[in-house]
Design a protein around this motif. Structure first.
Motif, PDB file in Angstrom:
ATOM      1  N   HIS A  50      -3.362   9.405  -4.250  1.00 10.06           N
ATOM      2  CA  HIS A  50      -3.993   9.182  -2.952  1.00 10.06           C
ATOM      3  C   HIS A  50      -3.030   9.401  -1.793  1.00 10.06           C
ATOM      4  O   HIS A  50      -3.367   9.108  -0.641  1.00 10.06           O
ATOM      5  CB  HIS A  50      -4.574   7.773  -2.901  1.00 10.06           C
ATOM      6  CG  HIS A  50      -5.458   7.470  -4.066  1.00 10.06           C
ATOM      7  ND1 HIS A  50      -6.683   8.063  -4.232  1.00 10.06           N
ATOM      8  CD2 HIS A  50      -5.280   6.670  -5.157  1.00 10.06           C
ATOM      9  CE1 HIS A  50      -7.244   7.627  -5.355  1.00 10.06           C
ATOM     10  NE2 HIS A  50      -6.397   6.800  -5.933  1.00 10.06           N
ATOM     11  N   THR A  69      -3.415   3.654  -1.333  1.00  3.02           N
ATOM     12  CA  THR A  69      -4.156   2.646  -2.091  1.00  3.02           C
ATOM     13  C   THR A  69      -3.280   1.418  -2.245  1.00  3.02           C
ATOM     14  O   THR A  69      -2.051   1.513  -2.189  1.00  3.02           O
ATOM     15  CB  THR A  69      -4.549   3.188  -3.486  1.00  3.02           C
ATOM     16  OG1 THR A  69      -5.277   2.181  -4.204  1.00  3.02           O
ATOM     17  CG2 THR A  69      -3.327   3.566  -4.301  1.00  3.02           C
ATOM     18  N   ASN A  97      -8.500   1.957   5.039  1.00  2.00           N
ATOM     19  CA  ASN A  97      -7.271   1.587   4.332  1.00  2.00           C
ATOM     20  C   ASN A  97      -6.484   0.564   5.147  1.00  2.00           C
ATOM     21  O   ASN A  97      -7.004  -0.017   6.101  1.00  2.00           O
ATOM     22  CB  ASN A  97      -6.437   2.835   4.028  1.00  2.00           C
ATOM     23  CG  ASN A  97      -6.013   3.585   5.285  1.00  2.00           C
ATOM     24  OD1 ASN A  97      -6.121   3.084   6.402  1.00  2.00           O
ATOM     25  ND2 ASN A  97      -5.517   4.801   5.110  1.00  2.00           N
ATOM     26  N   CYS A 138      -6.628   2.215  -8.878  1.00  2.00           N
ATOM     27  CA  CYS A 138      -5.747   2.879  -7.925  1.00  2.00           C
ATOM     28  C   CYS A 138      -5.099   4.138  -8.484  1.00  2.00           C
ATOM     29  O   CYS A 138      -4.449   4.878  -7.744  1.00  2.00           O
ATOM     30  CB  CYS A 138      -4.668   1.910  -7.452  1.00  2.00           C
ATOM     31  SG  CYS A 138      -3.664   1.213  -8.775  1.00  2.00           S
ATOM     32  N   TRP A 154       0.827  -1.202   0.000  1.00  2.00           N
ATOM     33  CA  TRP A 154       0.000   0.000   0.000  1.00  2.00           C
ATOM     34  C   TRP A 154       0.862   1.253   0.000  1.00  2.00           C
ATOM     35  O   TRP A 154       1.866   1.337   0.729  1.00  2.00           O
ATOM     36  CB  TRP A 154      -0.851   0.036   1.272  1.00  2.00           C
ATOM     37  CG  TRP A 154      -2.174  -0.643   1.156  1.00  2.00           C
ATOM     38  CD1 TRP A 154      -2.420  -1.980   1.102  1.00  2.00           C
ATOM     39  CD2 TRP A 154      -3.453  -0.004   1.125  1.00  2.00           C
ATOM     40  NE1 TRP A 154      -3.759  -2.214   1.028  1.00  2.00           N
ATOM     41  CE2 TRP A 154      -4.426  -1.018   1.041  1.00  2.00           C
ATOM     42  CE3 TRP A 154      -3.873   1.337   1.158  1.00  2.00           C
ATOM     43  CZ2 TRP A 154      -5.794  -0.746   0.996  1.00  2.00           C
ATOM     44  CZ3 TRP A 154      -5.226   1.612   1.117  1.00  2.00           C
ATOM     45  CH2 TRP A 154      -6.170   0.584   1.024  1.00  2.00           C
ATOM     46  N   THR A 214     -10.162   4.272  -5.405  1.00  7.13           N
ATOM     47  CA  THR A 214      -8.977   3.687  -4.775  1.00  7.13           C
ATOM     48  C   THR A 214      -9.194   2.184  -4.649  1.00  7.13           C
ATOM     49  O   THR A 214     -10.320   1.719  -4.528  1.00  7.13           O
ATOM     50  CB  THR A 214      -8.718   4.250  -3.363  1.00  7.13           C
ATOM     51  OG1 THR A 214      -9.951   4.203  -2.620  1.00  7.13           O
ATOM     52  CG2 THR A 214      -8.202   5.651  -3.402  1.00  7.13           C
ATOM     53  N   ASP A 246      -9.213   0.116  -2.227  1.00  3.35           N
ATOM     54  CA  ASP A 246      -9.221   0.274  -0.777  1.00  3.35           C
ATOM     55  C   ASP A 246     -10.315  -0.595  -0.166  1.00  3.35           C
ATOM     56  O   ASP A 246     -10.764  -1.570  -0.757  1.00  3.35           O
ATOM     57  CB  ASP A 246      -9.423   1.748  -0.414  1.00  3.35           C
ATOM     58  CG  ASP A 246     -10.805   2.278  -0.835  1.00  3.35           C
ATOM     59  OD1 ASP A 246     -11.565   1.527  -1.466  1.00  3.35           O
ATOM     60  OD2 ASP A 246     -11.129   3.440  -0.513  1.00  3.35           O
TER      61      ASP A 246
END
Length: 773
Positions: free
Chosen positions: A195, A96, A414, A350, A47, A355, A357
């Motif tokens: 993001h 993300t 997240n 992403c 991530w 996203t 997520d």
């Protein structure tokens, strides 16, 4: 003919034609053909972003009281403006999930008669083709048991295997190097600047090793080269620093590869097979074999899209494929839950406003709909652990944004359990998002009846959620009901009765909020009584339950989405959150609440018939599930057919159409696969509201078939055989004692069962005395 597999008679040109493998942490999308093959590598914890505090501009309860008063007064414009001021934080380094790298194999030749297949009975991909008078084979799998990806390549010629291998990073910070003549090492960091700020993210380090029989292996500039081998085996392992203290993670992939080499490929394959089939083999589904079952998978999908639905086993394949995808991405020791794209990543969602997520307003929940009924309860455990962490972080959000005790989370989360409202109130102020995903705790308990889990996990987490809502909710002065808000009905809008035609998003007491809170309070009350604890809380819950709003029927006979009978600003909207009480919850049932069931049916028809209906994967799966709960097998079948035939790539992965929520091209979204799998299961077995309902929504096209191993609430396992549309026999294995109302068609029968016994039931619901397991 008994094998369930995806297979194709040509190369895969791109990601959406590839075949997926995964081991609960590490995954690959495999595509290509004779000349080259690409493994698009992903990892659950890779991530961008980081854990960071989210600043609240709310002073707590005082501000919330002022904010709520605007809505009591009917001043939606002032209310939404104030909500943006105090409950809309600035987007920080949310991050993300990102793809990690591509492993590229180049074979330097063209081949004929390419055949690719994914056998979901053993979770192995194979590719074969003819080249220069020889047959070349590749097979690969992602081993959960040994924590790596392994690939074997061999030829019918003693020196027929030659290829080069190199790595390409998918993020800006990625490098690889030749560590020895047969080992390629790499490291990278998950960075992006849509993001997050492009400077923070999880780091990775891994290795690729090649071992051959015969031939030569050499390390050249930027690649490994195999020449003239009889056989080659490739091992791939990687580790990240997610959640790790210290630097021991840097050598973890090397350790895995050393152990794998010591075991050898064949033992790794045997380990993989036994580990995977331990879970996969629990459920079998057979809807009948016809001629099209022998066709390549893409041709079968195309035939269905053209209206040829004479391939019942395609639906069984889709169902078991959903279970396969679950086992690839959600094993008992997975470090994170399934995300928007399961465990894979097409590198599209992403990189835009979306996203990859955890969306907590349907998508993540739907990923887990088939877990319990599909007899994979261990796969729920990573989500259970995540919810516990989310609840821990959500305490600060409850205090900082609302001045309340307990915990709360909203629309998105997240890898670091983000729980604050998102950065746009119109979709981000979903005050029951955390509660919705926490409902999976209740689901796990109802199916397993694991009292230790109830006492140590489910009740403590849900109790704190209940404490938040008891502290947060207020009495509506007009109706005298205890309501939530302001919050949204995901992610819809309405025209308020305020003399304007301005679409509004925020209101008080949305139907979804009230249903989730009702279910929460009732479950916590029952659990507290069972556990003989929290007597004062029990009193508070009883009092609150009496004040909650009822489900309401609107002026057009539909189930009302908001507390008041607003006009929808987007009648075509993709979300059906106000039908949560029908599916996946069960406050609405045809047998016990017929008027509300009719209203739910009216809602579905209105939504489908509206202009520009947002026809996307999770909506279609939700439609199928809702119709199954209404016992309408034909309409449920129609929706599943549409999902498979028109909203799946050639590899049977579901996608969201361009034009939806800013998407410019088809984007893979996992929830359609999981939601479709769950809907098929609900067509075959339902176990809510005290019933055990056999074949509740069986369509005509599945006239003869059988299933074995589906799970029901009450710790039951069910097998059913049917012929010419009628049940022949059912077998129920009890893992706990209890009672239900047995139901088939218009027949009902009281059913008491004892743990450790097996019951046989005929088509007239005559029950044979249970035998010991």
């Amino acid at each position: 003919m008994n094998e369930l597999k995806l297979w194709y008679a040509q190369a895969a040109k791109n990601w959406s034609e590839g075949l997926p493998i995964g081991n609960g942490r590490l995954a690959a999308m495999v595509y290509g053909g004779a000349e080259k093959e690409i493994w698009n590598i992903t990892e659950l914890t890779y991530w961008s972003g980081k854990r960071e505090p989210v600043e609240s501009r709310s002073s707590g309860k005082g501000d919330i009281v002022k904010l709520r008063q605007h809505f009591f007064d009917g001043d939606y414009e002032a209310g939404e403006r104030m909500a943006r001021e105090i409950l809309q934080p600035v987007k920080g380094n949310f991050g993300t999930n990102l793809p990690m790298c591509d492993v590229q194999l180049h074979f330097g030749h063209e081949g004929k008669d390419v055949v690719r297949e994914l056998n979901i009975d053993n979770a192995i991909i194979t590719t074969s083709y003819n080249v220069n008078g020889a047959k070349l084979y590749r097979e690969m799998f992602a081993s959960h048991e040994d924590g790596l990806i392994a690939c074997r390549i061999w030829s019918t010629l003693p020196d027929g295997v030659s290829f080069s291998l190199h790595l390409t990073g998918r993020t800006d910070r990625f490098e690889s190097w030749n560590e020895s003549f047969d080992v390629w090492a790499f490291q990278g960091q998950a960075l992006e600047n849509v993001h997050s700020d492009g400077e923070c993210g999880v780091q990775c380090r891994g290795q690729v090793r090649v071992r051959t029989q015969g031939g030569q292996v050499s390390g050249e500039t930027g690649r490994l080269v195999v020449t003239g081998a009889r056989e080659a085996v490739i091992y791939f392992a990687v580790q990240t620093d997610y959640g790790v203290v210290g630097d021991s993670w840097l050598k973890e992939s090397m350790r895995r590869l050393d152990e794998a080499e010591a075991k050898g490929y064949m033992r790794l394959k045997a380990n993989h097979n036994s580990d995977y089939r331990r879970l996969y083999d629990r459920v079998n589904v057979d809807f009948g074999y016809t001629g099209p079952v022998a066709l390549p998978t893409d041709e079968r999908i195309k035939r269905l899209a053209e209206g040829n639905d004479d391939d019942p086993q395609l639906y069984a394949l889709f169902f078991q494929y959903g279970r396969y995808l679950t086992l690839c991405g959600a094993r008992e020791d997975s470090p994170l839950p399934l995300n928007l794209q399961g465990i894979w990543n097409d590198d599209i969602a992403c990189r835009m406003g979306w996203t990859c997520d955890y969306h907590l307003d349907i998508n993540t929940e739907m990923n887990y709909y088939p877990i319990e009924i599909g007899n994979m309860p261990e796969c729920h455990l990573p989500l259970m652990r995540y919810i516990e962490r989310l609840a821990h972080g959500g305490r600060s959000t409850a205090k900082d944004f609302y001045g309340c005790e307990g915990w709360v989370a909203h629309t998105v989360s997240n890898a670091w359990e983000f729980s604050a409202p998102a950065w746009q109130t119109s979709w981000g102020l979903n005050v029951t998002g955390g509660l919705w995903i926490a409902g999976q705790l209740r689901e796990h308990y109802e199916f397993t009846l694991d009292d230790t889990f109830l006492k140590e996990t489910a009740y403590p987490v849900l109790k704190e959620a209940a404490l938040f809502f008891l502290d947060y909710m207020a009495i509506h002065p007009k109706y005298g009901w205890l309501v939530t808000g302001p919050s949204i009905s995901p992610e819809n809008s309405f025209y308020a009765n305020d003399g304007t035609k301005q679409p509004r998003s925020l209101s008080l007491g949305t139907t979804l909020d009230q249903v989730l809170v009702s279910d929460l309070f009732e479950f916590c009350l029952e659990a507290a009584q069972k556990l003989q604890t929290d007597e004062e809380l029990q009193i508070r819950l009883k009092q609150a339950i009496e004040l909650l709003p009822p489900l309401q029927i609107g002026s057009r006979g539909e189930l009302q989405e908001w507390l008041e009978n607003y006009e929808e600003a987007q009648p075509e909207h993709r979300h059906l959150s106000h039908l949560h009480s029908l599916y996946p919850a069960y406050r609405i049932t045809p047998q016990y609440t017929p008027a509300l069931s009719d209203a739910a049916k009216k809602t579905l028809e209105m939504r489908k018939s509206s202009d520009y209906h947002e026809d996307i994967e999770f909506t279609v799966a939700a439609f199928a599930g809702c119709y199954a709960r209404l016992h309408d097998g034909e309409r449920s079948y129609e929706q599943i057919s549409h999902l498979i035939g028109e909203l799946c790539f050639a590899n049977l992965l579901t996608y969201s159409k361009p034009g939806i929520a800013g998407a410019e091209q088809p984007i893979y979204v996992a929830d359609g696969n999981f939601g479709g799998t769950a809907a098929i299961a609900d067509m075959l077995l339902q176990s809510h509201a005290g019933d055990l309902h056999l074949l509740p929504a069986l369509p005509v096209k599945w006239a003869t078939g059988k299933y074995a191993g589906l799970r029901a609430r009450g710790a039951l396992e069910v097998d059913v055989v049917w012929s010419e549309g009628r049940m022949v026999e059912a077998t129920v294995q009890a893992f706990a004692s209890g009672r239900k109302l047995l139901r088939y068609r218009d027949r009902t029968m009281p059913f008491e069962y004892e743990a450790g016994r097996v019951y046989r039931i005929d088509g007239e619901l005559r029950i044979r005395e249970g035998t010991n397991q």
